[in-house]
Scaffold this active site. Structure first.
Site, mmCIF file in Angstrom:
data_model
loop_
_atom_site.group_PDB
_atom_site.id
_atom_site.type_symbol
_atom_site.label_atom_id
_atom_site.label_comp_id
_atom_site.label_asym_id
_atom_site.label_seq_id
_atom_site.Cartn_x
_atom_site.Cartn_y
_atom_site.Cartn_z
ATOM 1 N N LYS A 149 63.876 58.372 34.235
ATOM 2 C CA LYS A 149 64.556 59.130 33.181
ATOM 3 C C LYS A 149 64.762 60.574 33.669
ATOM 4 C CE LYS A 149 60.140 60.311 30.996
ATOM 5 N NZ LYS A 149 59.142 59.919 29.983
ATOM 6 N N TYR A 165 66.485 94.137 37.672
ATOM 7 C CA TYR A 165 66.620 94.522 36.268
ATOM 8 C C TYR A 165 65.346 95.190 35.753
ATOM 9 C CZ TYR A 165 70.946 91.876 35.668
ATOM 10 O OH TYR A 165 72.229 91.413 35.757
ATOM 11 N N MET A 189 69.868 85.677 37.075
ATOM 12 C CA MET A 189 70.491 84.374 36.817
ATOM 13 C C MET A 189 70.760 83.602 38.108
ATOM 14 S SD MET A 189 74.024 83.455 34.833
ATOM 15 C CE MET A 189 73.500 84.173 33.295
HETATM 16 C C1 PLP Z 1 57.958 59.530 30.621
HETATM 17 C C2 PLP Z 1 57.223 58.307 30.228
HETATM 18 C C3 PLP Z 1 56.446 57.625 31.164
HETATM 19 C C4 PLP Z 1 56.148 58.192 32.541
HETATM 20 O O1 PLP Z 1 55.182 59.204 32.377
HETATM 21 P P1 PLP Z 1 54.632 60.054 33.617
HETATM 22 O O2 PLP Z 1 53.597 60.932 33.022
HETATM 23 O O3 PLP Z 1 55.776 60.809 34.174
HETATM 24 O O4 PLP Z 1 54.076 59.078 34.590
HETATM 25 C C5 PLP Z 1 55.891 56.416 30.790
HETATM 26 N N1 PLP Z 1 56.081 55.921 29.539
HETATM 27 C C6 PLP Z 1 56.801 56.579 28.599
HETATM 28 C C7 PLP Z 1 56.936 56.007 27.249
HETATM 29 C C8 PLP Z 1 57.388 57.796 28.912
HETATM 30 O O5 PLP Z 1 58.080 58.455 27.981
#
Ligand code: PLP
Length: 395
Positions: free
Chosen positions: A41, A290, A338
């Site tokens: 993801k 800055y 930035m």
């Molecule tokens: C993101 C996620 C994982 C992976 O978690 P990590 O801590 O990155 O290993 C597993 N299960 C769910 C439901 C998640 O949202």
């Protein structure tokens, strides 16, 4: 994949796919209870879901998770034989897409379970998908047809998500009790896994870990028998009580330490290099950047690198991080802007315009930078902007 050539960029992200595969193999060795999925993801935690998924698939990984349907569609063809789960669940109206593409929803409510079952009802099968139809108009069919099989598997596969403490997604206690009394609500669904997600797995002593394990066992005991999926990255290191039929690590694949406070067992994966755009001499007493937050105590050489907070190199790192050149630290001075960050290279005469400095890598890990910025390594990686070209070292 990238339109901007690396040789014109202010910074480049190098991703070692071989290290990701090595990390997956290490997690497999630590989790002999069942297979180990790849969580990709957040565009593969910022590193590129497509190349990461392809490399893991080539290494033998056959279970993947993303957060969103669109993320699943983007990699579906790269991992043809693999289970591909969508953690975010089932968005109403998109059921036919999951089914057509053999994408496995992670069902997190009774409404999602019911919507997924309704995919089997004749009006949807004969009516060309039925997208846009309001769920309420689909007749309830108590005895669905067996699903047509696609690729040899049951087409109506799903993962059932139980909330054991996160209070985010997954069936809550009330919905779980209803389902435990009424297994018919799952009729026709091929329950590939029942899963839950740990709240504090990286804190091995947190009693929540044990509580969640007990709640998960109790939840599964009242449901139809099914394989289980439990541990994330850190959960794999909590020991065999947290083993299951499918582990779901993400962060550790990408080199983030799953055991904070102890040596990192994972191989480093990412290297962020920033290009020196300019080097100038300033007198003692001159300020940099800055709000003039840093002043030279001696005549100094200042190198300006083409990476800033728009690249995910956070402004919170102002005065708190460094770069590395030939393994030696180079202090970051003044505010991160930035598109630019300034470094005191007075002691590094070899640094000239065109030199590349290491901002993330073995010398300064995403976890190190996260500690300086007051966040975690996950956010450091997922914040890396798309304008930084990704360069992949093959597995
Ligand atoms: C993101 C996620 C994982 C992976 O978690 P990590 O801590 O990155 O290993 C597993 N299960 C769910 C439901 C998640 O949202």
């Amino acid at each position: 994949m990238r339109t901007m050539p690396a040789d014109a960029a202010g910074g480049v992200v190098f991703v070692d796919l071989g290290a990701i595969v090595a990390n997956w193999r290490l997690l497999c060795a630590r989790h002999p209870f069942g297979p180990v999925a790849g969580v990709v993801k957040g565009d593969g935690y910022g590193l590129g879901a497509g190349p990461v998924a392809s490399a893991l698939y080539a290494a033998g990984c056959r279970h993947f998770f993303v957060a969103l349907l669109d993320e699943a569609l983007a990699i579906r063809d790269l991992i043809p034989e693999a289970m591909l789960g969508v953690l975010g669940g089932l968005v109403p109206g998109s059921e036919a897409v999951y089914r057509a593409q053999d994408i496995t929803p992670v069902l997190g409510s009774l409404a999602e379970i019911d919507a997924w079952r309704q995919v089997l009802t004749p009006p949807l099968l004969e009516g060309g998908g039925g997208r846009g139809r309001s769920p309420g108009t689909v007749p309830y069919d108590p005895s669905p047809q067996p699903p047509p099989s696609r690729g040899g598997g049951d087409a109506l596969g799903a993962i059932l998500h139980i909330d054991t403490g996160m209070a985010r997604l997954g069936l809550d206690a009330g919905e779980l009790a209803i389902l435990q009394q009424d297994h018919a609500r799952l009729a026709g669904i091929d329950l590939r896994y029942i899963m839950t997600h740990l709240v504090s797995a990286e804190a091995a002593d947190d009693p929540l870990n044990r509580h969640q394990r007990e709640r998960f066992a109790a939840a599964c005991a009242g449901l139809p028998p099914a394989a289980r999926s439990f541990a994330n990255s850190s959960g794999i290191f909590l020991g065999e009580d947290f083993g299951s039929d499918l582990a779901r690590p993400g962060a550790a694949l990408y080199g983030i330490n799953p055991t904070p406070g102890q040596p990192n067992p994972m191989r480093p994966v990412v290297r962020l290099m920033g290009r020196v755009l300019s080097v100038r001499e300033i007198p003692a007493g001159a300020s940099v950047g800055y709000n003039a937050t840093w002043q030279a105590a001696r005549p100094s050489r200042i190198a300006t690198v083409g990476v800033g907070y728009a690249d995910g190199w956070q402004r919170a790192l102002s005065g708190r991080a460094q770069a590395f050149f030939d393994g030696a630290p180079v202090p970051l001075v003044g505010r991160v802007s930035m598109d630019l960050t300034t470094f005191d290279v007075t002691d590094h005469p070899a640094i000239v315009p065109g030199t590349w400095l290491e901002l993330l890598g073995p010398n300064q890990t995403p976890d190190d930078v996260a500690a300086a910025a007051g966040t975690n390594g996950y956010e450091i990686l997922t914040a890396l902007a798309l304008r930084l070209p990704r360069v992949y070292q093959a597995a």
